[in-house]
Design an enzyme around this catalytic site. Structure first.
Site, PDB file in Angstrom:
ATOM      1  N   LYS A  70       1.876  19.559  14.254  1.00  0.00           N
ATOM      2  CA  LYS A  70       0.960  20.268  13.371  1.00  0.00           C
ATOM      3  C   LYS A  70      -0.025  21.085  14.192  1.00  0.00           C
ATOM      4  O   LYS A  70      -0.754  20.540  15.028  1.00  0.00           O
ATOM      5  CB  LYS A  70       0.226  19.272  12.466  1.00  0.00           C
ATOM      6  CG  LYS A  70       1.168  18.515  11.531  1.00  0.00           C
ATOM      7  CD  LYS A  70       0.402  17.565  10.627  1.00  0.00           C
ATOM      8  CE  LYS A  70       1.351  16.783   9.730  1.00  0.00           C
ATOM      9  NZ  LYS A  70       2.005  17.619   8.715  1.00  0.00           N
ATOM     10  N   GLU A  98       6.498  25.788   9.265  1.00  0.00           N
ATOM     11  CA  GLU A  98       6.418  25.242   7.918  1.00  0.00           C
ATOM     12  C   GLU A  98       5.069  25.561   7.275  1.00  0.00           C
ATOM     13  O   GLU A  98       4.021  25.248   7.832  1.00  0.00           O
ATOM     14  CB  GLU A  98       6.635  23.730   7.949  1.00  0.00           C
ATOM     15  CG  GLU A  98       6.699  23.104   6.569  1.00  0.00           C
ATOM     16  CD  GLU A  98       7.039  21.613   6.626  1.00  0.00           C
ATOM     17  OE1 GLU A  98       7.589  21.106   5.646  1.00  0.00           O
ATOM     18  OE2 GLU A  98       6.733  20.976   7.655  1.00  0.00           O
ATOM     19  N   ASP A 105      12.729  14.973   7.460  1.00  0.00           N
ATOM     20  CA  ASP A 105      11.741  14.108   8.118  1.00  0.00           C
ATOM     21  C   ASP A 105      11.437  12.962   7.161  1.00  0.00           C
ATOM     22  O   ASP A 105      10.576  13.069   6.302  1.00  0.00           O
ATOM     23  CB  ASP A 105      10.489  14.863   8.567  1.00  0.00           C
ATOM     24  CG  ASP A 105       9.858  15.699   7.466  1.00  0.00           C
ATOM     25  OD1 ASP A 105      10.530  15.989   6.475  1.00  0.00           O
ATOM     26  OD2 ASP A 105       8.672  16.050   7.592  1.00  0.00           O
ATOM     27  N   ASP A 113       4.295  22.784  11.948  1.00  0.00           N
ATOM     28  CA  ASP A 113       3.773  22.601  10.597  1.00  0.00           C
ATOM     29  C   ASP A 113       2.325  23.087  10.550  1.00  0.00           C
ATOM     30  O   ASP A 113       1.443  22.487  11.152  1.00  0.00           O
ATOM     31  CB  ASP A 113       3.858  21.124  10.197  1.00  0.00           C
ATOM     32  CG  ASP A 113       3.530  20.906   8.730  1.00  0.00           C
ATOM     33  OD1 ASP A 113       3.152  21.871   8.051  1.00  0.00           O
ATOM     34  OD2 ASP A 113       3.660  19.758   8.262  1.00  0.00           O
ATOM     35  N   ASP A 142       6.497  24.194   1.987  1.00  0.00           N
ATOM     36  CA  ASP A 142       6.349  22.777   1.676  1.00  0.00           C
ATOM     37  C   ASP A 142       5.324  22.583   0.566  1.00  0.00           C
ATOM     38  O   ASP A 142       5.669  22.348  -0.589  1.00  0.00           O
ATOM     39  CB  ASP A 142       5.944  22.003   2.929  1.00  0.00           C
ATOM     40  CG  ASP A 142       5.789  20.510   2.671  1.00  0.00           C
ATOM     41  OD1 ASP A 142       6.117  20.039   1.558  1.00  0.00           O
ATOM     42  OD2 ASP A 142       5.330  19.784   3.569  1.00  0.00           O
TER      43      ASP A 142
END
Length: 227
Positions: free
Chosen positions: A18, A80, A197, A50, A117
């Site tokens: 992230k 993402e 995931d 992410d 997402d």
């Protein structure tokens, strides 16, 4: 973060990290993890970045200047949810929406995909927002269960949208249920590789993993469910 990567490398060589809007710090983190992976895994690994909807258009452009480098881009599979949490039922800022479409094209030029997402809960979200991304992260907890998830997979198949299966925080039983979708995707889409995931259970204690019903106890063993 490096400790977590070392732990995760026992199970996979696809690492999700992230990175927020602090581009300078994010690049330093990525360089550190990349250096470790090259030393230990050679070429056999990939990163998923992410953003958790935290990037601005300018953040995305600044990150791209780094990720597009020939010695970096081969290790980045996708970004993402870099864009805000758009939803089908909300009014969209057309100018900003168009900017994110351009961002997608620019990243795709370097074989880096864009996935959605947080913006994706139901099929209507996929239908309205599909020009923003190459793939979607489908979660049973958000989409309303198996039948809705299957509808989303079927739609993605028709529109050449890649599918990723994820989970929210939950037990290993929850992850196994989501994993059942992987076989369906394998049979119904043209994806060469299906990523997921399914690690929500790793964030819970062992006591939370138990599932009892009619004196039958389900437990975790070797990443699967036994009774």
């Amino acid at each position: 973060m490096l400790i977590n990567l070392k732990y995760g490398s026992q199970y996979t060589k696809l690492f999700k990290i992230k990175l927020n809007s602090n581009v300078i710090n994010g690049i330093l983190i990525f360089k550190s993890l990349l250096k470790y992976c090259i030393e230990h895994f050679k070429m056999n690994f990939l990163f998923v970045i992410d953003a958790n909807s935290s990037w601005s258009v300018q953040n995305a452009l600044n990150y791209l200047e780094f990720f597009k480098k020939p010695n970096i881009s081969p290790y980045v599979y996708m970004i993402e949810q870099p864009f805000p949490i758009y939803k089908a039922h909300k009014q969209l800022d057309k100018k900003e929406f168009t900017s994110w479409q351009v961002i997608k094209k620019q990243y795709n030029e370097y074989n880096i995909l864009i996935y959605a997402d947080e913006s994706i809960s139901t099929l209507s979200d996929v239908q309205k927002l599909k020009d923003l991304f190459n793939g979607v992260n489908i979660k049973l907890e958000k989409c309303g269960g198996y039948s809705h998830a299957i509808e989303m997979v079927e739609y993605c198949k028709l529109h050449d949208i890649k599918v990723w299966i994820g989970t929210m925080l939950g037990t290993s039983l929850n992850c196994v249920l989501a994993a059942q979708l992987l076989k369906f995707i394998a049979y119904t889409t043209k994806q060469d590789v299906i990523y997921s995931d399914l690690d929500g259970c790793l964030l819970l204690t062992k006591e939370c993993q138990l599932y009892k019903h009619n004196n039958i106890q389900w437990n975790v063993q070797d990443n699967s469910i036994t009774c």
